[in-house]
Write a protein that holds these residues in place. Structure first.
Motif, mmCIF file in Angstrom:
data_model
loop_
_atom_site.group_PDB
_atom_site.id
_atom_site.type_symbol
_atom_site.label_atom_id
_atom_site.label_comp_id
_atom_site.label_asym_id
_atom_site.label_seq_id
_atom_site.Cartn_x
_atom_site.Cartn_y
_atom_site.Cartn_z
ATOM 1 N N LEU A 295 5.495 -14.861 -9.229
ATOM 2 C CA LEU A 295 4.752 -14.309 -7.896
ATOM 3 C C LEU A 295 5.573 -13.547 -7.279
ATOM 4 O O LEU A 295 5.263 -12.633 -6.477
ATOM 5 C CB LEU A 295 4.257 -15.491 -7.289
ATOM 6 N N ALA A 296 7.028 -14.065 -7.251
ATOM 7 C CA ALA A 296 7.912 -13.204 -6.514
ATOM 8 C C ALA A 296 8.090 -11.735 -7.068
ATOM 9 O O ALA A 296 8.330 -10.691 -6.197
ATOM 10 C CB ALA A 296 9.303 -13.951 -6.412
ATOM 11 N N CYS A 297 8.019 -11.595 -8.269
ATOM 12 C CA CYS A 297 7.996 -10.387 -8.899
ATOM 13 C C CYS A 297 6.905 -9.354 -8.466
ATOM 14 O O CYS A 297 6.902 -8.202 -7.944
ATOM 15 C CB CYS A 297 8.063 -10.294 -10.362
ATOM 16 N N GLY A 298 5.703 -9.875 -8.302
ATOM 17 C CA GLY A 298 4.708 -9.474 -7.682
ATOM 18 C C GLY A 298 4.677 -9.029 -6.218
ATOM 19 O O GLY A 298 4.159 -7.902 -6.035
ATOM 20 N N ALA A 299 5.341 -9.633 -5.582
ATOM 21 C CA ALA A 299 5.544 -9.491 -4.120
ATOM 22 C C ALA A 299 6.365 -8.229 -3.615
ATOM 23 O O ALA A 299 6.417 -7.682 -2.693
ATOM 24 C CB ALA A 299 6.199 -10.684 -3.482
ATOM 25 N N ALA A 300 6.980 -7.721 -4.854
ATOM 26 C CA ALA A 300 7.812 -6.514 -4.769
ATOM 27 C C ALA A 300 6.766 -5.373 -4.492
ATOM 28 O O ALA A 300 7.394 -4.220 -4.118
ATOM 29 C CB ALA A 300 8.657 -6.243 -5.729
ATOM 30 N N LEU A 301 5.511 -5.564 -4.898
ATOM 31 C CA LEU A 301 4.774 -4.478 -4.617
ATOM 32 C C LEU A 301 4.613 -4.181 -3.236
ATOM 33 O O LEU A 301 4.150 -2.937 -2.764
ATOM 34 C CB LEU A 301 3.146 -4.920 -5.075
ATOM 35 N N ALA A 302 5.067 -4.893 -2.242
ATOM 36 C CA ALA A 302 5.000 -4.599 -0.866
ATOM 37 C C ALA A 302 5.910 -3.302 -0.629
ATOM 38 O O ALA A 302 5.906 -2.684 0.636
ATOM 39 C CB ALA A 302 5.409 -5.766 0.075
ATOM 40 N N PHE A 303 6.777 -3.036 -1.293
ATOM 41 C CA PHE A 303 7.892 -1.894 -1.293
ATOM 42 C C PHE A 303 7.068 -0.568 -1.628
ATOM 43 O O PHE A 303 8.082 0.361 -1.557
ATOM 44 C CB PHE A 303 9.220 -2.467 -1.665
ATOM 45 N N LEU A 304 5.958 -0.428 -2.035
ATOM 46 C CA LEU A 304 5.403 0.725 -2.444
ATOM 47 C C LEU A 304 4.699 1.215 -1.150
ATOM 48 O O LEU A 304 4.325 0.404 -0.260
ATOM 49 C CB LEU A 304 4.550 0.696 -3.489
ATOM 50 N N ASP A 305 4.514 2.619 -1.233
ATOM 51 C CA ASP A 305 4.070 3.310 -0.151
ATOM 52 C C ASP A 305 2.634 3.448 0.010
ATOM 53 O O ASP A 305 1.858 4.504 -0.248
ATOM 54 C CB ASP A 305 4.711 4.672 0.094
ATOM 55 N N ALA A 306 1.985 2.184 -0.046
ATOM 56 C CA ALA A 306 0.539 2.214 -0.130
ATOM 57 C C ALA A 306 -0.091 1.116 0.788
ATOM 58 O O ALA A 306 0.355 -0.177 0.458
ATOM 59 C CB ALA A 306 -0.341 2.200 -1.582
#
Length: 403
Positions: A295-306
């Motif tokens: 889940l923590a790996c998935g949370a890294a999506l927040a650093f994408l520009d969308a």
């Protein structure tokens, strides 16, 4: 031996059922979370208005977590020595509710950083005593259920607090001073309820007579240290919300008034995750902790520009914290004796705090070099955390037993 530091009733006497104690303590935490989570949802953007860089915001957030988690070891030793659980709990809450309303009144970056550190210090003072009080009642209700329900109510406050300050910002054109000052109201409710609860349950060790601290020396064993280190590594791979919020706002993905709403959604997900996994923990044991690194790996999506990925990533971030703030605590009883429980909470918090300050500083610096480096660091760290947790969980018996 008595742990009563709250009034006339004799040691062992209690007036609330275990579930009534857990639920009432949950209401205390609900109002407390309105205070400090409301402030936490604003602190990143507010610091930036005072001239803070991304690295400084990350450092402030990480250092604040190190204070909030790391200094618990000192208070844990004092709690273990004095066993005045209520006194330490009250003192910590008083510090928090006294500092938060002042955050927006300074207009000074150094003083704001100092007050934010003071709020985190309040958490360090109270946390080992508060968690130990709850652990006594959890023996009669199911540890996972008690910590899960408490976490859910805790997170209801973490939803209401950010929504409250978001409403203030939206209606006053970003008046941070008033937003922080509004949090004094739930702060007063915290102290009033806590005094009432102490009067009704002066000695919560009575909920767990067989597990009440005895005369044996409190010790922490090898399995505990391996568990604590694995949680520290996991924590170092979880970005702080101030850093997530700063990225979203600096990239014009969210407005200032939307950031607290995003945080409120994350807190709701955190509470629901803790509630659900608390029940799963009582059935399946610590194996549920293995969900945290993916889940923590998935949370890294927040650093994408969308914007959509920011919302998704922060939602997964909330789920990770739901595990860290409920199931991780429930599992502690597998690794320590009752006499060492406050120490266990303290040292676990210290190592988690070290992980969080590494996350704050390291990921903040990585973000200044771009999102890909930040995402890569998060994924790599959580691969290591998953390996460590798998080893720790695999060494435990299926059913809980006294350490």
């Amino acid at each position: 031996m008595t742990t009563s530091d709250g009034g006339a009733p004799a040691a062992g006497e209690r007036r609330l059922s275990p579930w009534a104690f857990v639920l009432t303590f949950g209401v205390v935490s609900l109002f407390a979370d309105m205070v400090y989570e409301g402030a936490r949802s604003l602190i990143g953007p507010y610091l930036s208005t005072l001239g803070a860089s991304a690295t400084l915001v990350g450092a402030v957030a990480g250092t604040g977590e190190l204070i909030g988690y790391g200094l618990r070891v000192g208070s844990a030793y004092l709690v273990t020595r004095t066993r005045r659980y209520w006194a330490w709990t009250l003192a910590g809450y008083l510090v928090t509710v006294g500092t938060v309303p002042l955050l927006g009144a300074t207009g000074s970056l150094p003083l704001t950083m100092f007050l934010y550190a003071g709020e985190r210090l309040g958490k360090a003072v109270r946390a080992p005593a508060k968690d130990t009080l709850l652990s006594f009642a959890s023996a009669a209700t199911g540890r996972g259920k008690a910590f899960g329900v408490h976490q859910f109510m805790d997170q209801l406050g973490a939803v209401c607090g950010p929504l409250l300050v978001a409403a203030v910002l939206a209606t006053t054109v970003d008046d941070y001073r008033l937003a922080f000052a509004t949090l004094a109201v739930p702060g007063a409710a915290v102290i009033a309820l806590l005094l009432w609860l102490r009067r009704c349950a002066p000695d919560p060790t009575a909920y767990e007579p067989a597990g009440a601290p005895g005369a044996e020396a409190p010790t922490l064993t090898g399995p505990f240290w391996r568990y604590a280190v694995s949680i520290a590594v996991l924590s170092s791979g979880v970005a702080s919300f101030p850093l997530l919020a700063l990225h979203a706002q600096s990239r014009h993905l969210l407005s200032a008034a939307t950031v607290p709403v995003l945080y409120a959604v994350a807190m709701l997900i955190e509470g629901l995750t803790g509630l659900w996994l608390g029940h799963r923990y009582d059935r399946r044991g610590p194996a549920v902790l293995l969900a945290a690194p993916p889940l923590a790996c998935g949370a890294a999506l927040a650093f994408l520009d969308a914007p959509g990925l920011v919302w998704l990533g922060v939602a997964l971030w909330g789920a990770v914290n739901g595990i860290l703030d409920s199931t991780v605590k429930a599992a502690l009883s597998r690794f320590v004796s009752p006499s060492a429980r406050a120490l266990g909470f303290g040292w676990l918090s210290l190592l988690r705090g070290v992980g969080l300050v590494l996350s704050g500083v390291g990921l903040g610096a990585a973000l200044e070099h771009g999102a890909p480096l930040t995402i890569g660091a998060i994924v790599a760290t959580n691969v290591v955390a998953l390996a460590l947790l798998t080893r720790v969980v695999g060494a435990l018996p299926e059913r809980e037993a006294a350490p």
